[in-house]
Structures are given as structure tokens and as C-alpha cells.
Write a protein that holds these residues in place. Structure first.
Motif, PDB file in Angstrom:
ATOM      1  N   ASN A  24       0.830  -1.218   0.000  1.00  0.00           N
ATOM      2  CA  ASN A  24       0.000   0.000   0.000  1.00  0.00           C
ATOM      3  C   ASN A  24       0.858   1.258   0.000  1.00  0.00           C
ATOM      4  O   ASN A  24       0.547   2.239  -0.663  1.00  0.00           O
ATOM      5  CB  ASN A  24      -0.876   0.034   1.263  1.00  0.00           C
ATOM      6  CG  ASN A  24      -2.141  -0.761   1.101  1.00  0.00           C
ATOM      7  OD1 ASN A  24      -3.164  -0.212   0.751  1.00  0.00           O
ATOM      8  ND2 ASN A  24      -2.065  -2.054   1.334  1.00  0.00           N
ATOM      9  N   TYR A  77      -1.019 -10.916  -5.152  1.00  0.00           N
ATOM     10  CA  TYR A  77      -1.411 -12.329  -5.019  1.00  0.00           C
ATOM     11  C   TYR A  77      -0.639 -13.245  -5.962  1.00  0.00           C
ATOM     12  O   TYR A  77      -1.038 -14.376  -6.216  1.00  0.00           O
ATOM     13  CB  TYR A  77      -2.927 -12.472  -5.261  1.00  0.00           C
ATOM     14  CG  TYR A  77      -3.728 -11.665  -4.276  1.00  0.00           C
ATOM     15  CD1 TYR A  77      -3.974 -12.145  -2.997  1.00  0.00           C
ATOM     16  CD2 TYR A  77      -4.196 -10.394  -4.603  1.00  0.00           C
ATOM     17  CE1 TYR A  77      -4.673 -11.394  -2.073  1.00  0.00           C
ATOM     18  CE2 TYR A  77      -4.896  -9.628  -3.688  1.00  0.00           C
ATOM     19  CZ  TYR A  77      -5.126 -10.139  -2.431  1.00  0.00           C
ATOM     20  OH  TYR A  77      -5.815  -9.384  -1.513  1.00  0.00           O
ATOM     21  N   SER A  96       2.393  -9.587   2.651  1.00  0.00           N
ATOM     22  CA  SER A  96       1.217  -9.747   3.521  1.00  0.00           C
ATOM     23  C   SER A  96       0.412 -10.997   3.234  1.00  0.00           C
ATOM     24  O   SER A  96      -0.355 -11.444   4.081  1.00  0.00           O
ATOM     25  CB  SER A  96       0.284  -8.539   3.350  1.00  0.00           C
ATOM     26  OG  SER A  96       0.930  -7.344   3.683  1.00  0.00           O
ATOM     27  N   LYS A  97       0.530 -11.563   2.060  1.00  0.00           N
ATOM     28  CA  LYS A  97      -0.394 -12.623   1.673  1.00  0.00           C
ATOM     29  C   LYS A  97       0.280 -13.996   1.774  1.00  0.00           C
ATOM     30  O   LYS A  97       0.287 -14.574   2.836  1.00  0.00           O
ATOM     31  CB  LYS A  97      -0.934 -12.335   0.263  1.00  0.00           C
ATOM     32  CG  LYS A  97      -1.506 -10.904   0.122  1.00  0.00           C
ATOM     33  CD  LYS A  97      -2.860 -10.718   0.803  1.00  0.00           C
ATOM     34  CE  LYS A  97      -3.223  -9.294   1.165  1.00  0.00           C
ATOM     35  NZ  LYS A  97      -3.375  -8.347   0.074  1.00  0.00           N
ATOM     36  N   ARG A 157       3.702  -5.279   7.913  1.00  0.00           N
ATOM     37  CA  ARG A 157       3.659  -4.259   6.866  1.00  0.00           C
ATOM     38  C   ARG A 157       4.961  -4.209   6.064  1.00  0.00           C
ATOM     39  O   ARG A 157       5.833  -3.377   6.315  1.00  0.00           O
ATOM     40  CB  ARG A 157       3.349  -2.850   7.442  1.00  0.00           C
ATOM     41  CG  ARG A 157       2.244  -2.760   8.462  1.00  0.00           C
ATOM     42  CD  ARG A 157       0.922  -3.277   7.943  1.00  0.00           C
ATOM     43  NE  ARG A 157       0.506  -2.598   6.734  1.00  0.00           N
ATOM     44  CZ  ARG A 157       0.222  -3.233   5.586  1.00  0.00           C
ATOM     45  NH1 ARG A 157       0.296  -4.549   5.500  1.00  0.00           N
ATOM     46  NH2 ARG A 157      -0.159  -2.564   4.541  1.00  0.00           N
TER      47      ARG A 157
HETATM   48  C1  LIG Z   1      -3.732  -7.134   0.005  1.00  0.00           C
HETATM   49  C2  LIG Z   1      -3.441  -6.331  -1.188  1.00  0.00           C
HETATM   50  C3  LIG Z   1      -2.262  -5.614  -1.278  1.00  0.00           C
HETATM   51  C4  LIG Z   1      -1.219  -5.752  -0.208  1.00  0.00           C
HETATM   52  O1  LIG Z   1      -1.251  -4.758   0.688  1.00  0.00           O
HETATM   53  P1  LIG Z   1      -0.077  -4.655   1.743  1.00  0.00           P
HETATM   54  O2  LIG Z   1      -0.013  -3.191   1.986  1.00  0.00           O
HETATM   55  O3  LIG Z   1       1.163  -5.198   1.133  1.00  0.00           O
HETATM   56  O4  LIG Z   1      -0.522  -5.411   2.949  1.00  0.00           O
HETATM   57  C5  LIG Z   1      -1.987  -4.902  -2.422  1.00  0.00           C
HETATM   58  N1  LIG Z   1      -2.846  -4.917  -3.458  1.00  0.00           N
HETATM   59  C6  LIG Z   1      -3.976  -5.607  -3.422  1.00  0.00           C
HETATM   60  C7  LIG Z   1      -4.841  -5.644  -4.629  1.00  0.00           C
HETATM   61  C8  LIG Z   1      -4.323  -6.313  -2.278  1.00  0.00           C
HETATM   62  O5  LIG Z   1      -5.460  -6.985  -2.218  1.00  0.00           O
END
Ligand SMILES: *Cc1c(COP(=O)(O)O)cnc(C)c1O
Length: 370
Positions: free
Chosen positions: A98, A199, A228-229, A237
Motif C-alpha cells: 500500500n 497475489y 502480507s499474503k 507491513r
Molecule cells: C492485500 C493487497 C495488497 C497488499 O497490501 P499490503 O499493503 O502489502 O498489505 C496490495 N494490493 C492488493 C490488490 C491487495 O489486495
């Protein structure tokens, strides 16, 4: 006296706040439920927990938290550089991906410019676009996915940035590598393209595409990835961007000097090497996806086939079904703000969690019938 809010630009006041998934502790407080009996399938988190190798690295890193982190993230960048075969000066570390999305917006957007993204696309794109006072151009989706051709046509002379989520959240839709490549070829080099691949690790190899190799061909391409995934480090973070060195340099200039903390850097460096964990995450997700898809079909519920670690399904009265699931201790995600008011999104969990979700849903559907 003036209202203090009037001091903020109009485009800041117009921002709708991001709505995160409901935390387990909050639901327990609100409904008097036992935390241990609540399952959260609302934020696309890894049901396996963190990578064990990352956990060990975090424990070691704790002894040094009185020191500022390495603001240049040397070790993590070195590991990423080896892993992806890019130069360290092509890497931008972020406080989650993000943060990297926001850095791209800060580098390229200002009032009078525009950013293009798809209907139903990840909520952070409109957020960061609006925060820069830039105009968001929303392109209607096709079969819930990005209409890349229409997105290319939607680019105006003011457009500086295009956001592409692949797979997209919350729809789980995927553009095939050949389609993406054709899109990139059609976009002027004067427009930066952010390819959000949060993803990516959940894709089978034949659908992945070699996006990192495309960086050599497209100096306007910025790839973002996340820990994160599939790496299971959402709470720490960490994410990163890959771009050509001059773009990475600009993004590094606008980021906070210590945007990725030391524990997170250590964990991510270790997690990157934990291939076994990523493989298990992929396999658990594939099995859970099949389990939930089969369950939904059995209940006669329509869903959008997904390439992520989540699935969006159509229930009509999404707000009502969401509340009824909460009462049974199951947290999913309403996605009305994504222009999908009749859908809910469920993250793929462990087998018993998926089963509890399906049972809770079946009970609700059953009640509605009689
Ligand atoms: C979960 C997600 C992110 C990852 O966000 P982080 O900040 O790395 O936790 C980024 N893009 C999409 C589309 C997501 O769903």
C-alpha cells in the motif's frame, strides 16, 4: 471563526475512509462472543500464520529494536535482488505494498493530472489518487475483470498513472500474461503503469507471466508485490516495488526514511527464502478454494471464479447476510464500496474454517427459504 475542516483541500475532505475487515476482538466485544470461537475470513490473511523462518528471524531482530532500522534496507534488497534478478537500485521497499502504491501516486500525480483504474479495483487506487488531488478515471469492468483495451483508450493527455491489479481484489479476476503484454505495448511510455501483483504467489506457474522481465522493455512499468499474503506477514507491513532505477530513485526520495521497521525487514528477508512455506500456502489455498467453490455451488450461490486467496459471492442482501454471519462468529467482508453491493468476499481459510463458513451460510440460506 472558520470551520477547521475548511482549511483542508476539498479533495481531501471528499475522501471516503478505507474500511478494514472487522477485528476478532471487536466482534467479541460487540456481541459478547468468545474470541476463540470466532473465525476471521475478511482480510485475505494467510491461515497458516507467519512463515516459521520469519518468526525465528523476528525473535533475533527483537534484541536490536532500540536501533533505527537500516533506512536503505540493504539485506532485504540484496535478498530481493537475488530472488528476482534485478539490481538493488530497482527496488523500493514499502510499509506494505500500500505504501508503494502511495509512493507511485506521490511521484506522478498532482492536481490537474489523472489516474486510470478499473471499476471494482482495489480501494487503495482511488484513495491515493484522490489524496493527491488528481482525477480518478474509472473504467467499467468486463465480466468483473479489468477491460484492458478500454483502460488503454481511457488514457487522456492528463493521465500520468494507470493501476492494474492482477489478480484483482475483491473480484479475483486475472488478465493472462499475453493480454497484459499487449496492453503495456499499447500504452505510451509517458504514462506510468503500476502492476499490482500482491497475489502473484497464489498463481500456478503457467499463469504467472514473467512481469519482472518486462521491466527491461517498459521503463514506465512499476511492479508491486507484498509480504502480507502468501508470506503471512500482514501485521508487519512489508511490500516492495520494482521499477527502472530512475523511477525507483524518485519513489525512494518521497518515502519516509525509515518506512520499513527493522523486525519487518528481518522477517521478510527470511520469509523470502522459505520456499516450503510459500508452497504450502499455495496448496492450502488451492484446496480451500475448491472446497468453498464446491460448497457455494451446492448451495446454489453464484460466485466470481478467483485467482487470489479469496472469493466473492453473490447473496443479494449482502448487509443482512454479513450481519447474520457475524452473529455466528464468522467475519467476511462486505464489498459495497467496490460497487458490488450484492456480494460478500470470503478469504480462503483452513479446512475447518471454510467448513464453518459454509455451514453458517447454509443456515442463513435455509432460514430465508422457509
Ligand atoms: C492485500 C493487497 C495488497 C497488499 O497490501 P499490503 O499493503 O502489502 O498489505 C496490495 N494490493 C492488493 C490488490 C491487495 O489486495
Amino acid at each position: 471563526m472558520m470551520n477547521i475542516c475548511d482549511l483542508a483541500p476539498e479533495y481531501i475532505r471528499a475522501i471516503a475512509p478505507y474500511q478494514p475487515g472487522k477485528p476478532i476482538s471487536e466482534l467479541a466485544r460487540e456481541m459478547g462472543l468468545d474470541e476463540a470461537k470466532i473465525i476471521k475470513l475478511a482480510s485475505n490473511e494467510n491461515p497458516l500464520g507467519p512463515s516459521p523462518m520469519a518468526r525465528q528471524a523476528m525473535e533475533r531482530a527483537l534484541a536490536e529494536v532500540h536501533l533505527y532500522p537500516d533506512g536503505n534496507g540493504f539485506e532485504l534488497k540484496a535478498a530481493l535482488s537475488r530472488h528476482y534478478r534485478v539490481a538493488p537500485d530497482q527496488i523500493v521497499l514499502g510499509n506494505g505494498s500500500n505504501d508503494v502504491l502511495e509512493l507511485a501516486a506521490r511521484v506522478f500525480l498532482k492536481p490537474g493530472t489523472a489516474a486510470v483504474y478499473s471499476q471494482h479495483a482495489f480501494a487503495v487506487y482511488p484513495l491515493v489518487t484522490q489524496a493527491m488531488g488528481s482525477e480518478g478515471i474509472v473504467v467499467p469492468a468486463r465480466n468483473f475483470g479489468h477491460d484492458l483495451e478500454a483502460m488503454g483508450r481511457a488514457i487522456t493527455p492528463e493521465t500520468r498513472l494507470v493501476f492494474v491489479a492482477n489478480p484483482n481484489n475483491p473480484t479475483g479476476t486475472l488478465a493472462a500474461p499475453a493480454e497484459l503484454l499487449a496492453f503495456l505495448k499499447g500504452v505510451s511510455r509517458d504514462v506510468a503503469v503500476v502492476l499490482d501483483e500482491a497475489y502473484n504467489e497464489y498463481l500456478p506457474d503457467d499463469l504467472k507471466g514473467d512481469s519482472v522481465a518486462w521491466l527491461r522493455q517498459f521503463p514506465n512499468l512499476i511492479i508491486t508485490r507484498s509480504f502480507s499474503k502468501a508470506y503471512g506477514l500482514a501485521g508487519l507491513r512489508v511490500g516492495f516495488g520494482l521499477a527502472e532505477p530512475r523511477v525507483a530513485d524518485l519513489m525512494n526520495r518521497v518515502r519516509q526514511p525509515f518506512n520499513v521497521n527493522s523486525v519487518a525487514q528481518a522477517a521478510a528477508t527470511a520469509a523470502l527464502e522459505d520456499r516450503d512455506f510459500v508452497r504450502r500456502s499455495f496448496q492450502i489455498n488451492r484446496a480451500g478454494m475448491a472446497q468453498i467453490a464446491t460448497g457455494l455451488r451446492r448451495l446454489g450461490i453464484e460466485y466470481i471464479p478467483s485467482f487470489g486467496n479469496f472469493l466473492s459471492f453473490r447473496v443479494g442482501d449482502a448487509a443482512g447476510v454479513y450481519q447474520k454471519l457475524l452473529r455466528q462468529g464468522v467475519i467476511v467482508r462486505p464489498i459495497g464500496i467496490y460497487d458490488l453491493p450484492e456480494h460478500l468476499r470470503v478469504s480462503i481459510g483452513l479446512e475447518h474454517e471454510n467448513e464453518r463458513f459454509l455451514q453458517a451460510l447454509e443456515r442463513i440460506i435455509g432460514e430465508a427459504k422457509c
